[in-house]
Design an enzyme around this catalytic site. Structure first.
Site, PDB file in Angstrom:
ATOM      1  N   GLY A   8       2.224  -0.556  13.402  1.00  0.00           N
ATOM      2  CA  GLY A   8       3.307  -0.787  12.451  1.00  0.00           C
ATOM      3  C   GLY A   8       4.641  -0.142  12.750  1.00  0.00           C
ATOM      4  O   GLY A   8       5.686  -0.657  12.365  1.00  0.00           O
TER       5      GLY A   8
ATOM      6  N   GLU B 228       6.000   6.973  11.213  1.00  0.00           N
ATOM      7  CA  GLU B 228       5.088   6.059  10.523  1.00  0.00           C
ATOM      8  C   GLU B 228       5.881   4.960   9.824  1.00  0.00           C
ATOM      9  O   GLU B 228       7.019   5.166   9.416  1.00  0.00           O
ATOM     10  CB  GLU B 228       4.237   6.873   9.533  1.00  0.00           C
ATOM     11  CG  GLU B 228       3.283   6.103   8.672  1.00  0.00           C
ATOM     12  CD  GLU B 228       2.158   5.383   9.429  1.00  0.00           C
ATOM     13  OE1 GLU B 228       2.475   4.636  10.365  1.00  0.00           O
ATOM     14  OE2 GLU B 228       0.984   5.559   9.055  1.00  0.00           O
TER      15      GLU B 228
ATOM     16  N   ASP C  21       1.005   4.761   2.141  1.00  0.00           N
ATOM     17  CA  ASP C  21       0.467   4.014   1.004  1.00  0.00           C
ATOM     18  C   ASP C  21      -0.522   4.947   0.291  1.00  0.00           C
ATOM     19  O   ASP C  21      -0.112   5.771  -0.531  1.00  0.00           O
ATOM     20  CB  ASP C  21      -0.195   2.754   1.570  1.00  0.00           C
ATOM     21  CG  ASP C  21      -0.713   1.808   0.513  1.00  0.00           C
ATOM     22  OD1 ASP C  21      -0.122   1.746  -0.566  1.00  0.00           O
ATOM     23  OD2 ASP C  21      -1.711   1.110   0.780  1.00  0.00           O
TER      24      ASP C  21
ATOM     25  N   LYS D 293       5.223   4.479  -0.641  1.00  0.00           N
ATOM     26  CA  LYS D 293       4.779   3.881  -1.917  1.00  0.00           C
ATOM     27  C   LYS D 293       4.041   4.962  -2.692  1.00  0.00           C
ATOM     28  O   LYS D 293       2.811   4.974  -2.725  1.00  0.00           O
ATOM     29  CB  LYS D 293       3.792   2.732  -1.626  1.00  0.00           C
ATOM     30  CG  LYS D 293       4.423   1.405  -1.335  1.00  0.00           C
ATOM     31  CD  LYS D 293       3.426   0.256  -1.478  1.00  0.00           C
ATOM     32  CE  LYS D 293       2.707  -0.039  -0.199  1.00  0.00           C
ATOM     33  NZ  LYS D 293       1.913  -1.288  -0.208  1.00  0.00           N
TER      34      LYS D 293
ATOM     35  N   VAL E  27       4.266  -5.224   1.498  1.00  0.00           N
ATOM     36  CA  VAL E  27       5.482  -5.623   2.199  1.00  0.00           C
ATOM     37  C   VAL E  27       5.206  -5.975   3.665  1.00  0.00           C
ATOM     38  O   VAL E  27       4.249  -5.488   4.267  1.00  0.00           O
ATOM     39  CB  VAL E  27       6.574  -4.525   2.122  1.00  0.00           C
ATOM     40  CG1 VAL E  27       7.097  -4.384   0.702  1.00  0.00           C
ATOM     41  CG2 VAL E  27       6.073  -3.182   2.639  1.00  0.00           C
TER      42      VAL E  27
ATOM     43  N   ASP F 208       2.829  -5.759   9.005  1.00  0.00           N
ATOM     44  CA  ASP F 208       2.174  -7.060   9.097  1.00  0.00           C
ATOM     45  C   ASP F 208       1.358  -7.424   7.872  1.00  0.00           C
ATOM     46  O   ASP F 208       1.013  -6.575   7.051  1.00  0.00           O
ATOM     47  CB  ASP F 208       1.219  -7.054  10.293  1.00  0.00           C
ATOM     48  CG  ASP F 208      -0.027  -6.198  10.014  1.00  0.00           C
ATOM     49  OD1 ASP F 208       0.142  -5.015   9.679  1.00  0.00           O
ATOM     50  OD2 ASP F 208      -1.148  -6.727  10.096  1.00  0.00           O
TER      51      ASP F 208
ATOM     52  N   ARG G 273       5.412  -9.155  11.762  1.00  0.00           N
ATOM     53  CA  ARG G 273       5.963  -7.882  12.258  1.00  0.00           C
ATOM     54  C   ARG G 273       7.380  -8.070  12.809  1.00  0.00           C
ATOM     55  O   ARG G 273       8.167  -7.131  12.847  1.00  0.00           O
ATOM     56  CB  ARG G 273       5.086  -7.322  13.387  1.00  0.00           C
ATOM     57  CG  ARG G 273       3.688  -6.913  12.961  1.00  0.00           C
ATOM     58  CD  ARG G 273       3.037  -6.110  14.081  1.00  0.00           C
ATOM     59  NE  ARG G 273       1.599  -5.975  13.906  1.00  0.00           N
ATOM     60  CZ  ARG G 273       1.000  -5.035  13.182  1.00  0.00           C
ATOM     61  NH1 ARG G 273       1.737  -4.144  12.548  1.00  0.00           N
ATOM     62  NH2 ARG G 273      -0.306  -4.972  13.091  1.00  0.00           N
TER      63      ARG G 273
END
Ligand code: IMP
Ligand code: MG
Length: 183
Positions: free
Chosen positions: A52, A107, A111, A139, A161, A167, A173
């Site tokens: 990510g 990062e 989450d 988040k 998101v 992704d 992405r």
């Protein structure tokens, strides 16, 4: 690879742009200056947690002026659709000894906090000179494990998101912005 029934179906899942390319660029320039200030000329090792954060790392590394090396590791948090299963696995480790480095973990999003909690705990055992975390998105409402980044660029509500490295089923992405995803 996930089946896409039509281009229309693929595009209709991009619900709403939450953060534009311009907003991302502006926040990264600011984060780069913050990193320069913290390390004050000392060399750093920027470590992207794949997959990510590859887009974020590419832009962030060009916004810092302190001498910097780049490293990659792959931590996979397993998802069932858009829901985290809580299983985190390191599928590719760093290729260097970090004991002489000021490490900055890069990062894409925090989450539940499980991924970074595991990765940070593991890397601390290797005695880096220092270890900090920069995240593009946070988040906080979804946290299960208490974890706070040293630098966080955007706090977002509880949306799933996509874009700018993030992704859904490995797609999206390459979107240049961050958008809300919806079925
Ligand atoms: P955590 O371990 O639950 O904090 O999750 C971190 C990882 O889950 C991130 O590095 C992402 O790969 C993935 N993730 C969490 N939320 C989202 C999202 O909204 N979109 C895409 N990926 C996400
Ligand atoms: Mg992911």
């Amino acid at each position: 690879m996930r089946e896409i029934s039509s281009m229309n179906d693929f595009e209709s899942r991009i619900k709403k742009v939450l953060i534009t390319k311009e907003q991302i660029n502006e926040a990264i320039a600011k984060a780069g200056k913050e990193i320069d200030k913290i390390y004050d000329g000392r060399p750093i090792l920027l470590v992207a947690i794949l997959k990510g954060s590859f887009v974020f790392l590419a832009d962030l590394c060009r916004a810092v002026s302190v001498p910097c090396e780049i490293g990659f590791m792959c931590a996979k948090s397993y998802y069932e659709g858009t829901v985290s299963t809580g299983v985190v696995k390191i599928t590719m480790d760093l290729d260097c000894d970090i004991s002489g480095y000021h490490v900055v973990l890069v990062e894409d999003i925090i989450d539940t906090g499980r991924t970074l909690n595991d990765v940070v705990r593991m890397l601390r055992l290797r005695n880096p000179l220092s270890l900090r975390v920069v995240t593009l998105l946070d988040k906080p409402s979804r946290r299960i494990v208490d974890f706070k980044a040293d630098i966080s660029l955007f706090t977002i509500p509880d949306y799933f998101v996509i874009g700018y490295g993030l992704d859904c089923g490995e797609y999206y992405r390459n979107l240049p912005y961050i958008a809300e995803y919806g079925e």
